[in-house]
Design a protein around this motif. Structure first.
Motif, mmCIF file in Angstrom:
data_model
loop_
_atom_site.group_PDB
_atom_site.id
_atom_site.type_symbol
_atom_site.label_atom_id
_atom_site.label_comp_id
_atom_site.label_asym_id
_atom_site.label_seq_id
_atom_site.Cartn_x
_atom_site.Cartn_y
_atom_site.Cartn_z
ATOM 1 N N LEU A 381 0.828 -1.211 0.000
ATOM 2 C CA LEU A 381 0.000 0.000 0.000
ATOM 3 C C LEU A 381 0.863 1.262 0.000
ATOM 4 N N PRO A 382 0.279 2.398 -0.383
ATOM 5 C CA PRO A 382 0.990 3.657 -0.174
ATOM 6 C C PRO A 382 1.283 3.822 1.320
ATOM 7 N N PRO A 383 2.403 4.465 1.675
ATOM 8 C CA PRO A 383 2.825 4.493 3.082
ATOM 9 C C PRO A 383 1.734 4.945 4.063
ATOM 10 N N GLU A 384 0.962 5.921 3.648
ATOM 11 C CA GLU A 384 -0.087 6.463 4.510
ATOM 12 C C GLU A 384 -1.129 5.390 4.880
ATOM 13 N N LEU A 385 -1.569 4.644 3.856
ATOM 14 C CA LEU A 385 -2.592 3.634 4.101
ATOM 15 C C LEU A 385 -2.014 2.439 4.844
ATOM 16 N N GLY A 386 -0.758 2.110 4.522
ATOM 17 C CA GLY A 386 -0.103 1.026 5.243
ATOM 18 C C GLY A 386 -0.089 1.320 6.739
#
Lengths: 420, 294
Positions: A381-386
């Motif tokens: 996932l993109p870092p934010e969603l991860g």
């Protein structure tokens, strides 16, 4: 005086040859693992075979590495070669125009490596990295002697697994060691349960935010419930949400036999070899159990087909030299042999001929038997969603939110991210 | 002559001034500028004007307010616990009792360790399975009090605060000890001759003369607590589930982990404005009070 002149001449020659040399800087996170000496020595051999080239390998600790790389990328002074886990984080760098596509190596890459190995580093048809560490899955590692002593069979299904846990608990052994401060170790359970309940395709669709697929669905809510059931029965040690995997707080429980199992990636094997060689013969692995009536294939894995990838930056001055080094590294038989001996299954074709260790061979079998390997969510996932995902799962483990809330929170973050 | 001297002063301090301007002063307006953009921090990536949206998200961000709350809690603890204990220890080690030099050194030790070292040390002390605290509790028969100190969101923040106090009390102790050594002995002598008791001497002589030191400590504690980062980063990284989040850590995470430089800058600017205004208010309040000069 004459001697002085000779010395000056030598110094002059040496320094000018250093200036002429093509210097390639490599950043990786292999500060302690079995891969550290492998790449260090490969670099020395490369320098010997290619006079005039100099390889600077810099090992940086995992989490500081992520920050340091980001700052260097932002400032326009990145290394020539850097290590990446692929997925959403690498994509951020690619979108910012920082990473060099390995199109020129395409034919060689395809011939040399297993085809699935490039999934996490392929974007818009370009390959951006070479799988440099190991095919990696998260497995249950267990202490054979404890299982034998209490007459426990390897569990095949989730209910078998719960039985094993309660039996261990009755005998005063912590069933599973978990250090969940960094949140990713706990995420393994959630990822696996969702996979076993709903199957790889469903999970992929949820993670890619496809229409009609959501975390707010029976499989993910059930995964949350089963995870909390495990917490409530006391399958983990006290205070696991505050323990740090990096400083060995869960491994210590496993090594001392205070706990019988640990769900961890392949890199654990290298750690055991270094930290507790006395128990190495007492270690076995099994795949995450299947869930009754689940749609998922019990052979599937959560992990990475390459784990640590080596990528070249667009800022690299001599990209040909950088590619030459990577190519050499992966044709250097000594390096490959050393890597595999350390338990690192670099996914090149024919890796099985290098394997002698029974646990490593079992890992390879599990990996080869898997039809799908779901990449770790926090890398996929993109870092934010991860991060949202990991926070939610940690709260699930802490029994601070319900499975329904966990699903809603993740879906809300996804909806917000993809509406932009 | 004067001119010449000024010129020399300028030349010699120029490197320091340049570094200071570039690394300390310039980033403040820069951060304010960034806070109006959506930007991932790469100079090659576009900076999308975002108006006030970062600021709106800041005020709506429940995690940020949790972090701010923890910072304020830390301010209160620093001022109400660290400074008074530091003061008492400072007075204690300034007495002529035997062995005080050694005690002073021992008490000062935590201050000399690096924050990362302290964090790791206490991480092991708090370890629920192998740690010192639970082992002692088990040993003295209070096994039911053992706990996963850093793993429970209810105890995590207090567990970290204990360590922060342990680290910073010696710092205040030294400030007060230094201030005390600057007070002329005659004042204490005069108090003794006048028949003042120990507590009278403390409250009527020592304490008023330490006003300046107390003021300095309070402001240092205030700013330090609002910008606190190190031990929390090492021991809990803001977890479990944001229970130990602080503003500086959140800023770091947003800017350097999640590639949200605009939002990270917004937090930074907010912290700057908050620290500055609180410091000014505190200074103003102090100015109203009487000053004792020796």
């Amino acid at each position: 005086m004459r001697r002085f002149l000779v010395i000056m001449l030598i110094v002059g020659l040496v320094s000018s040859s250093v200036m002429l040399a093509s210097v390639i800087t490599v950043w990786d996170v292999w500060t302690t693992g079995t891969m550290k000496p492998v790449i260090d020595e490969a670099a020395v051999r490369f320098e010997k075979w290619n006079p005039g080239m100099q390889i600077n390998v810099v090992h940086i600790q995992n989490d500081p590495f992520k920050t340091k790389l980001k700052i260097a990328m932002g400032a326009g002074t990145p290394p020539d070669i850097f290590q990446s886990w692929g997925g959403g984080v690498l994509k951020t760098y690619i979108d910012a125009g920082k990473v060099y596509p390995l199109d020129k190596l395409n034919a060689w890459l395809k011939a040399k490596f297993m085809s699935s190995a490039f999934d996490p580093v392929t974007f818009n048809g370009h390959i951006y990295g070479i799988p440099a560490e190991s095919v990696t899955g998260a497995f249950f590692w267990y202490r054979k002697s404890i299982f034998k002593k209490h007459n426990i069979q390897i569990p095949k299904t989730w209910s078998d697994f719960l039985d094993v846990c309660s039996k261990l608990k009755k005998n005063g052994i912590i069933p599973i060691a978990l250090a969940n401060r960094t949140k990713w170790p706990g995420s393994f359970y959630y990822m696996y349960l969702a996979d076993r309940i709903a199957g790889y395709e469903f999970v992929q669709k949820v993670l890619n935010h496809e229409k009609g697929y959501s975390f707010v669905s029976d499989p993910y809510i059930q995964a949350g419930k089963m995870l909390q059931e495990l917490v409530k029965m006391g399958a983990f040690e006290k205070g696991f949400n505050g323990l740090d995997y990096d400083t060995g707080q869960s491994r210590a429980l496993f090594y001392t036999g205070k706990s019988a199992m640990i769900l961890m990636g392949s890199w654990l094997y290298g750690a055991i070899k270094r930290e507790a060689p006395q128990v190495i013969d007492d270690i076995g692995i099994f795949n995450f159990p299947m869930v009754e009536n689940g749609k998922g294939d019990p052979d599937d894995l959560v992990g990475s087909p390459g784990q640590d990838y080596l990528c070249i930056t667009n800022a690299a001055k001599d990209k040909r030299a950088a590619m030459l080094f990577l190519r050499n590294y992966f044709t250097d038989a000594i390096a490959l042999q050393e890597a595999v001996a350390g338990g690192n299954l670099i996914p090149f074709k024919g890796v099985e001929t290098f394997v002698t260790d029974p646990v490593v061979s079992e890992e390879l079998n599990l990996f080869m038997g898997a039809k799908h390997v779901q990449l770790w969510y926090d890398q996929f996932l993109p870092p934010e969603l991860g991060e949202v995902h990991k926070n939610v799962v940690q709260a699930l483990f802490g029994l601070q939110i319900t499975p329904e809330q966990a699903s809603e929170q993740q879906q809300k973050a996804f909806d917000k991210y993809y509406s932009k | 002559m004067w001119k010449h001297r000024n010129f020399k002063t300028l030349i010699f301090s120029l490197p320091a001034i340049v570094v200071y301007l570039f690394y300390f002063i310039l980033p403040i307006p820069m951060s304010l500028f960034y806070s109006f953009f959506k930007w991932n921090g790469f100079f090659s990536s576009p900076m999308i004007p975002a108006g006030l949206s970062n600021w709106v998200s800041l005020f709506k961000d429940t995690i940020f307010w949790k972090a701010a709350e923890n910072n304020f809690l830390l301010v209160v603890i620093s001022i109400l616990i660290q400074i008074p204990i530091g003061l008492l220890l400072g007075v204690l080690v300034s007495t002529k009792l035997k062995g005080m030099k050694l005690i002073k050194l021992l008490y000062f030790l935590p201050m000399m360790l690096s924050a990362v070292g302290i964090g790791l040390l206490w991480e092991y002390i708090y370890d629920p399975n192998f740690g010192l605290i639970n082992a002692v509790l088990n040993f003295i028969g209070l096994g039911n009090l053992t706990h996963g100190w850093l793993g429970d969101p209810k105890t995590a923040i207090w567990s970290v605060f204990v360590v922060i106090c342990w680290e910073y009390i010696p710092f205040y102790m030294i400030i007060f000890a230094a201030a005390l050594s600057g007070i002329p002995k005659e004042l204490f002598e005069a108090a003794r001759i006048d028949g003042a008791t120990h507590s009278q001497t403390f409250f009527k002589v020592t304490l008023p003369l330490l006003t300046n030191a107390i003021r300095t400590s309070t402001i240092l504690a205030l700013i330090g607590s609002l910008q606190y980062f190190a031990l929390i980063y090492v021991m809990t990284d803001g977890g479990p589930t944001h229970s130990t989040e602080v503003m500086a850590l959140l800023m770091y995470k947003q800017a350097f982990r999640f590639f949200k430089t605009g939002y990270g800058s917004t937090i930074a600017v907010f912290m700057f404005v908050l620290s500055l205004s609180l410091t000014l208010v505190t200074l103003k309040l102090y100015r109203r009070g009487r000053e004792y000069e020796v």
